[in-house]
Design an enzyme around this catalytic site. Structure first.
Site, short mmCIF file in Angstrom:
data_model
loop_
_atom_site.label_atom_id
_atom_site.label_comp_id
_atom_site.label_asym_id
_atom_site.label_seq_id
_atom_site.Cartn_x
_atom_site.Cartn_y
_atom_site.Cartn_z
N ASP A 157 71.55 101.38 93.08
CA ASP A 157 72.88 100.81 93.29
C ASP A 157 73.08 100.27 94.70
OD1 ASP A 157 73.82 101.07 90.70
OD2 ASP A 157 74.56 103.10 91.01
N ASP A 174 72.38 99.32 83.81
CA ASP A 174 73.21 98.87 84.94
C ASP A 174 72.38 98.17 86.02
OD1 ASP A 174 73.79 101.25 83.54
OD2 ASP A 174 75.38 101.81 84.90
N1 GLY Z 1 76.80 102.12 87.07
C1 GLY Z 1 77.48 103.25 86.57
C2 GLY Z 1 78.60 102.90 85.68
O1 GLY Z 1 78.73 101.78 85.22
O2 GLY Z 1 79.39 103.79 85.43
#
Ligand code: GLY
Length: 379
Positions: free
Chosen positions: A99, A160
């Protein structure tokens, strides 16, 4: 992508005015923070409580979009404040993961693109280098998360991550060193094969043996269960594969984005209020407005990439319908709350339901600005 009708254009302009009318006073009363959610209608501050939290780039991104829309210097100063606060995270290695894209694309990378300043370039490259270090060549995937709560996540990849790949694409564009892009493409190819199911729905988590690279299982993750279809994960898939097409020009990613989009449109409830999981039990009315906003922005990206190709309009039509439904039913436009979107959800099984979440607001604003041709390209 077709041009907007006059009625749609008027609606977009009215929404941008409502966003500005709300976000100027809301930002004035929330200076020097990094909001995630609201408590009794007021933003919290993750810079105090959790500087490594994965959503900490979105308020900066929202500020840059609003600066681009209005030219109001307050928004730029707030965005820079978020970026500088995130320097503490760069020194906490267990708080860095895939992330890094969500944190440093909407802060340092976009600022560097706009202002060409050395500090932002440094931050973006540190984040990209750390993310590249998560690539596992045994399975050609980027490891998502670190081990916390004693769970072994060495072989975890999640859908994600497709949204984080632009950090690597950018690093190659910036340095001309192909390695970052090679890893991003390898991950995207693995994700195409292992996350996307025959019917176009996608897994949230895929687990690989970290030594051999063999796929061992898929997990329900933040959705209802194994084999279900977590709505935010579907939206990350639509948007993320479209982005890999934009950065590489490779059409197979566009077709993958389209396949997921077609599944999502086939699963959309009549109300166009998006559930937490398209396969949650029929008598459960849990919703996730963040998934609606991200899906809308992803569909606009897809429609834009398809250009004049047949079928592109249906994705734009769907995006507008999702945004209008949010506007009419799920947004607080008054100043009694700091957030825009209501009925957001962290996941299906936890207790983070019916709340506000900052990236829901971010993607709603981004999507409407895209329709107006005024959005910054942050992802
Ligand atoms: N990337 C984590 C979520 O979308 O909750």
């Amino acid at each position: 992508m077709r041009i907007l009708t006059q009625e749609e254009e008027k609606w977009v302009e009215a929404i941008l005015k409502k966003i500005t009318d709300k976000m100027v006073p809301v930002t004035e009363r929330n200076r020097d923070r990094i909001p995630y959610t609201t408590v009794d209608g007021r933003f919290d501050d993750k810079s105090e409580s959790e500087i490594t939290w994965w959503t900490n780039g979105f308020w900066g991104g929202e500020m840059w979009q609003l600066f681009n829309l209005t030219g109001n210097e307050m928004f730029r100063q707030e965005a820079i404040g978020v970026e500088e606060k995130l320097d503490r995270n760069l020194m906490i290695s267990e708080g860095l993961d895939h992330d890094n894209g969500f944190k440093w694309l909407p802060t340092s990378v976009i600022r560097y693109k706009l202002e060409k300043n050395k500090e932002s370039l440094n931050r973006g490259m540190l984040a990209a280098g750390n993310m590249a270090g998560r690539f596992n060549p045994a399975g050609n995937f980027i490891r998502a998360w670190n081990n916390w709560d004693n769970v072994d996540r060495r072989g975890y990849a999640i859908i994600d991550c497709m949204m984080n790949l632009p950090l690597l694409y950018w690093a190659t564009e910036e340095t001309t060193d192909p390695r970052f892009k090679v890893m991003a493409v390898a991950h995207a190819d693995t994700a195409m094969k292992t996350f996307v199911r025959e019917d176009g729905s996608v897994n949230h988590i895929v687990v690989f043996d970290p030594f051999t690279g063999e796929m061992t299982e898929s997990l329900g993750g933040q959705g209802y269960g194994v084999g279900s279809s977590w709505t935010r994960g579907q939206s990350w898939g639509i948007y993320g594969f479209a982005l890999s097409c934009r950065y590489t020009g490779d059409r197979k990613y566009l077709e993958t984005s389209r396949k997921i989009a077609d599944y999502v449109l086939s699963a959309m409830p009549e109300s166009w209020l998006v559930p937490i999981d398209y396969r949650q039990p029929a008598d459960v009315d849990l919703e996730d407005s963040t998934a609606a906003a991200i899906t809308a922005s992803g569909l606009i990206e897809l429609a834009d990439l398809l250009g004049d190709e047949e079928g592109a309009d249906k994705y734009l039509d769907a995006a507008i319908r999702l945004l209008k439904t949010l506007d009419e039913k799920r947004i607080s436009w008054g100043l009694e709350t700091d957030n825009l979107l209501n009925n957001c959800a962290v996941d299906y099984h936890g207790d983070g339901h019916n709340m506000s979440i900052i990236y829901g607001d971010y993607y709603f604003i981004e999507a409407v600005m895209k329709l107006a041709g005024k959005a910054l390209t942050i992802f």
